[in-house]
Design a protein around this motif. Structure first.
Motif, short mmCIF file in Angstrom:
data_model
loop_
_atom_site.label_atom_id
_atom_site.label_comp_id
_atom_site.label_asym_id
_atom_site.label_seq_id
_atom_site.Cartn_x
_atom_site.Cartn_y
_atom_site.Cartn_z
N LEU A 129 149.99 16.78 -27.28
CA LEU A 129 149.59 15.33 -27.52
C LEU A 129 148.59 15.43 -28.52
CD1 LEU A 129 150.05 14.21 -23.59
CD2 LEU A 129 151.79 13.91 -25.56
N ALA A 130 148.89 14.68 -29.45
CA ALA A 130 147.98 14.12 -30.40
C ALA A 130 147.18 13.18 -29.74
CB ALA A 130 148.47 13.73 -31.68
N PRO A 131 145.81 13.21 -30.14
CA PRO A 131 144.68 12.11 -29.46
C PRO A 131 145.00 10.79 -30.32
CG PRO A 131 143.73 13.57 -30.84
CD PRO A 131 145.00 14.23 -30.69
N PRO A 132 144.69 9.59 -29.81
CA PRO A 132 144.82 8.22 -30.67
C PRO A 132 144.04 8.32 -31.80
CG PRO A 132 144.44 7.99 -28.08
CD PRO A 132 144.38 9.39 -28.23
N GLY A 133 144.65 7.84 -32.81
CA GLY A 133 144.01 7.63 -34.19
C GLY A 133 143.87 9.13 -34.83
N ALA A 134 144.46 10.34 -34.29
CA ALA A 134 144.68 11.59 -34.92
C ALA A 134 144.77 11.44 -36.51
CB ALA A 134 145.51 12.62 -34.16
N VAL A 135 143.92 12.22 -37.40
CA VAL A 135 144.05 12.48 -38.52
C VAL A 135 144.27 13.90 -38.96
CG1 VAL A 135 142.92 12.08 -40.86
CG2 VAL A 135 142.41 10.47 -39.18
#
Length: 174
Positions: free
Chosen positions: A131-137
């Motif tokens: 899972l990518a964290p919120p706001g992942a860049v």
């Protein structure tokens, strides 16, 4: 415990794709070096699909050598102690997302054995999802030509069946 031992335990505990799972175990039994790139009969690899379920998208890399959109992944390294860690390391390296990636619980999502160019014969890929964290860049690595988020419905139009099946299995697990 060695990476080899971890792989055997992970595969023995994996409950899907029985015939393919057994082929992985048979390969490791026949090739004690089957975790490493140097094993030209084929070797175990670890990959991870980076997913953002809140936005309904996945992050794919345009692989530099294969020129295909794929999940993050690659060869096991001597410092890897387990397959989950290898998959997470590959996801971090290839996505550029250094903080906040978390493995979806429950072990591997899928297995995918595929031929590769010589001198090796095939990759026995153990596929996870993170899972990518919120706001992942994301940030492109040296191994990629491009790195891009794709909506779930776009994946079949850019990636091969292996990635589509991985996405389907991942979504079923969420």
């Amino acid at each position: 415990m060695s990476l080899y031992d971890d792989a055997v335990l992970v595969l023995k505990g994996y409950e899907d794709q029985e015939e393919l799972r057994q082929a992985y175990l048979d390969h490791l039994e026949a090739h004690p070096d089957g975790m490493w790139k140097a094993c030209t009969a084929g070797h175990i690899t670890a990959s991870a699909l980076v997913i953002d379920p809140e936005q309904g998208r996945v992050l794919l890399t345009l692989h530099k050598k294969l020129r295909m959109w794929l999940q993050m992944g690659g060869h096991c390294e001597p410092e890897d102690t387990d397959l989950e860690g290898a998959a997470l390391r590959e996801a971090m390296e290839e996505s550029g997302i250094q903080q906040g990636l978390t493995l979806i619980p429950g072990g591997p999502v899928r297995l995918d054995r595929h031929p590769i160019p010589p001198p090796c014969h095939c990759h026995f890929d153990v596929q996870y999802a993170v899972l990518a964290p919120p706001g992942a860049v994301q940030e492109i690595s040296e191994e990629s030509l491009d790195l891009r988020w794709f909506a779930y419905e776009e994946v079949a139009g850019v990636a091969d069946e292996s990635v589509v099946r991985l996405l389907e299995a991942t979504r079923a697990r969420l």
